[in-house]
Scaffold this motif. Structure first.
Motif, PDB file in Angstrom:
ATOM      1  N   THR A  98     -20.504  19.986   7.692  1.00  0.00           N
ATOM      2  CA  THR A  98     -20.765  19.258   6.452  1.00  0.00           C
ATOM      3  C   THR A  98     -21.709  18.088   6.701  1.00  0.00           C
TER       4      THR A  98
ATOM      5  N   GLU B 296     -18.677  20.844  -0.389  1.00  0.00           N
ATOM      6  CA  GLU B 296     -17.300  21.309  -0.237  1.00  0.00           C
ATOM      7  C   GLU B 296     -16.406  20.693  -1.305  1.00  0.00           C
TER       8      GLU B 296
ATOM      9  N   ASP C 204     -21.539  24.959   1.300  1.00  0.00           N
ATOM     10  CA  ASP C 204     -20.417  24.556   2.130  1.00  0.00           C
ATOM     11  C   ASP C 204     -19.146  25.249   1.639  1.00  0.00           C
TER      12      ASP C 204
ATOM     13  N   SER D 171     -21.527  27.913   5.273  1.00  0.00           N
ATOM     14  CA  SER D 171     -20.395  27.835   6.192  1.00  0.00           C
ATOM     15  C   SER D 171     -19.222  28.569   5.565  1.00  0.00           C
TER      16      SER D 171
END
Length: 315
Positions: free
Chosen positions: A42, A79, A155, A186
């Motif tokens: 991140t 995220e 993310d 990710s």
């Protein structure tokens, strides 16, 4: 031409979130960015899009410093998801696209097209708070990509999605790649990475432990896999005579055998024949990305690193 991450370093107090991080993302690929929680994924994404500044290192896209490029070069799905709960979805998508300089009429047209592609055209007039968490996540993905960025950083985009929505998101990624977009994401879903990505980087404690084309990464540990089927014998007790070979997935029809570095697949076949086995299937394969990760990092993807509270949210 590509996205180059060169010597990136970032500290939060006593914690080194990134430590001379270096890797390359080829243009026009879907790229898997892998690491346990707290490994620095991140932080890296936030530095690329300009949310954070690095202490040292350089980031370039097609040879140009990332800080000199127009804002619409980048698309970012953080995220920590966040939509305006009482604002209608179409209005939100148009608003976010406008922040990147996209004309309103073009934004409306593209937003409706993507909503239709996601099979939810009726969401245009719904408020975000009326949608499920998974559908809100899809809408935020649209908000990150509607303006047509060259590079998209996602993310954990698949977190919380059911299998149907995961499939829809995969289709969207592949379509964007076919349009020439570069997608970095990710995830802890290693099967998704193996199905979609051409290249990956695995990081641990802010440094790359292995990276490159998936086939090369899967061979990084020197391990090999054997898929073996022996008529009338799925226990394969004779395998215990070969050091460095073990069954990791037994099966009545076919078993998967893992070989340590230095053990040749032919040794397994020779041992089977020597024990009078009738071999129906013998296949040499590379280990999974998950196994490579465990070998090189030594802990599962979802293990937490211990960070101070103020540092954890940034790292």
């Amino acid at each position: 031409m590509s996205l180059m991450i060169d010597g990136l370093s970032k500290r939060f107090g006593s914690v080194a979130a990134l430590d001379d991080l270096t890797f390359e993302v080829p243009r026009g690929q879907i790229f898997g960015f892998l690491g346990a929680n707290g490994a620095g994924k991140t932080t890296t994404m936030r530095i690329v899009v300009g949310v954070l500044d690095a202490d040292a290192g350089r980031i370039t896209w097609n040879g140009a410093d990332h800080r000199s490029l127009p804002r619409r070069t980048w698309g970012y799905l953080p995220e920590e998801r966040g939509l305006y709960p009482r604002m209608k979805i179409l209005d939100q998508l148009v608003y976010f696209a406008g922040l990147y300089g996209m004309p309103r009429d073009e934004a409306i047209r593209e937003a409706r097209a993507w909503l239709a592609r996601f099979r939810v055209p009726e969401y245009a007039d719904r408020r975000a708070e009326e949608l499920s968490k998974g559908n809100q996540q899809k809408m935020q993905l649209l908000a990150a990509s509607l303006h047509g960025p060259d590079v998209m950083l996602m993310d954990e985009p698949f977190t919380g999605l059911d299998p149907v929505n995961v499939a829809l998101l995969r289709e969207a990624f592949l379509e964007l790649r076919d349009r020439g977009k570069t997608i970095i994401f990710s995830t802890h879903q290693m099967d998704t990475v193996e199905a979609m990505c051409e290249s990956v980087a695995i990081i641990d404690r802010g440094r790359v432990v292995v990276g490159g084309p998936i086939r090369e990464v899967r061979r990084a540990t020197g391990r090999r896999m054997i898929r073996l089927s022996v008529e009338g014998d799925h226990r394969l007790e004779w395998l215990a005579t070969i050091p460095g070979a073990r069954i990791i997935r037994p099966g009545i029809d076919r078993s998967e055998i893992e070989l340590d570095a230095g053990v040749e697949p032919e040794e397994i076949l020779a041992a089977a024949i020597a024990h009078g086995a009738r071999v129906n299937h013998f296949e040499i394969a590379d280990p999974s990305l998950e196994q490579v990760f465990l070998d090189l990092v030594g802990r599962p993807l979802d293990d937490e690193m211990t960070l101070a509270p103020a540092e954890e949210s940034a790292a």
